[in-house]
Design an enzyme around this catalytic site. Structure first.
Site, PDB file in Angstrom:
ATOM      1  N   THR A 133     -31.691 -10.469   0.837  1.00 17.02           N
ATOM      2  CA  THR A 133     -31.107 -11.778   0.543  1.00 17.02           C
ATOM      3  C   THR A 133     -32.173 -12.843   0.295  1.00 17.02           C
ATOM      4  O   THR A 133     -33.288 -12.739   0.817  1.00 17.02           O
ATOM      5  CB  THR A 133     -30.231 -12.222   1.735  1.00 17.02           C
ATOM      6  OG1 THR A 133     -29.836 -13.577   1.554  1.00 17.02           O
ATOM      7  CG2 THR A 133     -30.977 -12.130   3.062  1.00 17.02           C
ATOM      8  N   ASP A 134     -31.790 -13.892  -0.432  1.00 19.02           N
ATOM      9  CA  ASP A 134     -32.719 -15.010  -0.644  1.00 19.02           C
ATOM     10  C   ASP A 134     -32.932 -15.826   0.640  1.00 19.02           C
ATOM     11  O   ASP A 134     -33.878 -16.610   0.735  1.00 19.02           O
ATOM     12  CB  ASP A 134     -32.233 -15.927  -1.773  1.00 19.02           C
ATOM     13  CG  ASP A 134     -30.869 -16.557  -1.526  1.00 19.02           C
ATOM     14  OD1 ASP A 134     -30.227 -16.253  -0.492  1.00 19.02           O
ATOM     15  OD2 ASP A 134     -30.430 -17.366  -2.379  1.00 19.02           O
ATOM     16  N   GLU A 135     -32.061 -15.611   1.648  1.00 22.13           N
ATOM     17  CA  GLU A 135     -32.162 -16.429   2.871  1.00 22.13           C
ATOM     18  C   GLU A 135     -33.444 -16.160   3.644  1.00 22.13           C
ATOM     19  O   GLU A 135     -33.830 -16.961   4.491  1.00 22.13           O
ATOM     20  CB  GLU A 135     -30.946 -16.196   3.775  1.00 22.13           C
ATOM     21  CG  GLU A 135     -29.642 -16.563   3.098  1.00 22.13           C
ATOM     22  CD  GLU A 135     -28.473 -16.807   4.043  1.00 22.13           C
ATOM     23  OE1 GLU A 135     -28.696 -16.927   5.252  1.00 22.13           O
ATOM     24  OE2 GLU A 135     -27.344 -16.889   3.533  1.00 22.13           O
ATOM     25  N   TYR A 158     -29.245 -14.286  11.279  1.00 22.97           N
ATOM     26  CA  TYR A 158     -28.981 -13.352  10.174  1.00 22.97           C
ATOM     27  C   TYR A 158     -30.225 -13.199   9.301  1.00 22.97           C
ATOM     28  O   TYR A 158     -30.702 -12.084   9.046  1.00 22.97           O
ATOM     29  CB  TYR A 158     -27.792 -13.838   9.330  1.00 22.97           C
ATOM     30  CG  TYR A 158     -27.709 -13.184   7.965  1.00 22.97           C
ATOM     31  CD1 TYR A 158     -27.401 -11.831   7.829  1.00 22.97           C
ATOM     32  CD2 TYR A 158     -27.961 -13.913   6.794  1.00 22.97           C
ATOM     33  CE1 TYR A 158     -27.342 -11.220   6.572  1.00 22.97           C
ATOM     34  CE2 TYR A 158     -27.901 -13.314   5.541  1.00 22.97           C
ATOM     35  CZ  TYR A 158     -27.595 -11.963   5.439  1.00 22.97           C
ATOM     36  OH  TYR A 158     -27.540 -11.364   4.198  1.00 22.97           O
ATOM     37  N   LYS A 162     -32.682  -9.949   8.492  1.00 29.37           N
ATOM     38  CA  LYS A 162     -32.919  -9.395   7.143  1.00 29.37           C
ATOM     39  C   LYS A 162     -34.419  -9.450   6.823  1.00 29.37           C
ATOM     40  O   LYS A 162     -34.971  -8.518   6.239  1.00 29.37           O
ATOM     41  CB  LYS A 162     -32.111 -10.170   6.089  1.00 29.37           C
ATOM     42  CG  LYS A 162     -30.607  -9.952   6.139  1.00 29.37           C
ATOM     43  CD  LYS A 162     -30.165  -8.527   5.854  1.00 29.37           C
ATOM     44  CE  LYS A 162     -30.354  -8.105   4.414  1.00 29.37           C
ATOM     45  NZ  LYS A 162     -29.747  -6.760   4.161  1.00 29.37           N
TER      46      LYS A 162
END
Ligand code: NAD
Ligand code: DAU
Length: 354
Positions: A133-135, A158, A162
């Site tokens: 993810t970009d997060e 989260y 990741k």
């Protein structure tokens, strides 16, 4: 000739179901194995149209179960892995961070170990593809975009889980030479997304005349990509990506939450035959998400220039298709919002008016 065997994890979830469908239909010369533990977010109905395909197989296994993972690698000798299974909702990670450590970190390391034990240093035509993810890059404040070289700065449990899994995947490449590739994508939208996420939750609430809980002032910005375009990008990265590389995926499609919500309200008014402006009256500002990242925006030039991927849908078309899908699949929505969903919703959204 023996067929290539691909293990795809999380194929009963939102993005995984679109990836499974694309691979099963497009590559009849591959055997596709869908590993999923069917958590609250996993639903085999998402892929009921391909469940009887001769090149599709389902394995109900928990990523945390290392013994079961080693056993299926021993039995099937997979050539490649496309790893999507994860705990994926930021709000749940704030309530139960350890669930995210178990599935996203321990589960990913278990999967890497199973691949490593099976491949035993013979990596010809092998690939471990990790979908992320970009997060992991954190939150943007003053313009700019996330590049593949942007330093990691995860802000939620989260995104920390990741980021950790991404680091493990790179570490296994560096240490054990496992051939890997990673992609980091922006927010997805489209059919089959569990209605804990903004877009399906708001479509469902508008339909049922329930308040639309906008966190904070609704000024956070997300970069939205239609899920089938993400699945197409995963196909490109899997087949054309360079070993050891990272590819950012996004649609250059930034929206402030409140502006996006107003678009959804307008389209819903039109589709439901309501007076224009009626759905907007359901907007209700609530207490902000803890540590809420302000803005995500992906620079997707690398995948566009090097692999020739382009998003196929404009947002206006994508959001209409998405809303039509949810309105035409009310049975799906009724089923996933029955039972435990009600408890989740009550706990998450009661008593948090601003
Ligand atoms: P999802 O929550 O809809 O689906 C996750 C799937 O993983 C479910 O089918 C669930 O049953 C399965 N799963 C969860 N824990 C498991 C376990 N311990 N063992 C086996 N299976 C398990 O998630 P999604 O939105 O489809 O996201 C898929 C992947 O893409 C995730 O890795 C996520 O981080 C990443 N991603 C998501 C988005 C997005 O906008 N949704 C954007 C970028 C990246
Ligand atoms: O950027 C990619 C990520 O996008 C993925 O890695 C995650 O798996 C996925 O869940 C998504 O994370 P977000 O937190 O951005 O998505 P979500 O749909 O939960 O929220 C989108 C925005 O809407 C965010 O700014 C929070 C806000 N929001 C969300 C909900 C559920 C609200 O204002 N109200 C809500 O009820």
């Amino acid at each position: 000739m023996t067929k290539k065997k691909i293990l795809i994890t999380g194929g009963a979830g939102f993005i995984g179901s679109h990836v499974i469908r694309l691979f099963v239909k497009k590559y009849s010369d591959y055997e596709i194995y869908n590993l999923d533990n069917l958590t609250y977010a996993g639903n085999l109905k998402n892929i009921s149209d391909i469940e009887n395909a001769s090149n599709y197989h389902f394995l109900k296994i928990d990523l945390v179960d290392a013994i079961a993972l080693n056993a299926i690698f021993d039995e099937h000798k997979f050539d490649s892995v496309i790893h999507l299974a994860a705990e994926s909702h930021v709000d749940r990670s704030i309530t139960n961070p350890l669930d995210f450590v178990m599935t996203n970190v321990v589960g990913t390391v278990n999967l890497l170990n199973a691949a490593k034990n099976c491949w035993k240093g013979n990596f010809e035509n092998k690939l471990f593809y990790h979908v992320s993810t970009d997060e992991v890059y954190g939150s943007l404040h003053d313009g700019g975009f996330f590049l593949e070289t942007t330093p990691y700065d995860p802000q939620s449990p989260y995104s920390a889980s990741k980021a950790s899994s991404d680091h493990f995947v790179r570490a296994y490449h560096n240490t054990y030479k496992i051939p890997i590739v990673i992609s980091n994508c922006s927010n997805n939208y489209g059919p089959n997304q569990f209605p804990e996420k903004l877009i399906p939750l708001f479509i469902n609430n508008i339909r049922n005349n329930k308040p639309l809980p906008v966190y904070g002032k609704g000024e956070n910005v997300r970069d939205w990509l239609y899920v089938i375009d993400h699945a197409r990008a995963i196909d490109d990265v899997f087949h054309k990506g360079k070993i050891g590389e990272t590819y950012n995926i996004g649609g250059f499609n930034e929206w402030k939450n409140i502006d996006l919500i107003k678009v959804i309200c307008k389209v819903m008014d039109k589709k439901l035959g309501r007076e224009m402006g009626e759905s907007e009256k359901l907007i209700s500002y609530v207490i902000d998400r803890a540590g809420h990242d302000l803005r995500y925006a992906i620079d997707a030039n690398k995948i566009m220039n090097e692999l020739g991927w382009q998003p196929s849908l404009q947002f206006e078309e994508g959001i209409e298709k998405t809303i039509d899908w949810y309105l035409n699949n009310q049975d799906w929505m009724d089923e996933v919002t029955s039972g435990n969903y009600q408890k989740y919703y009550e706990k998450m959204y009661s008593n948090n008016a601003e």
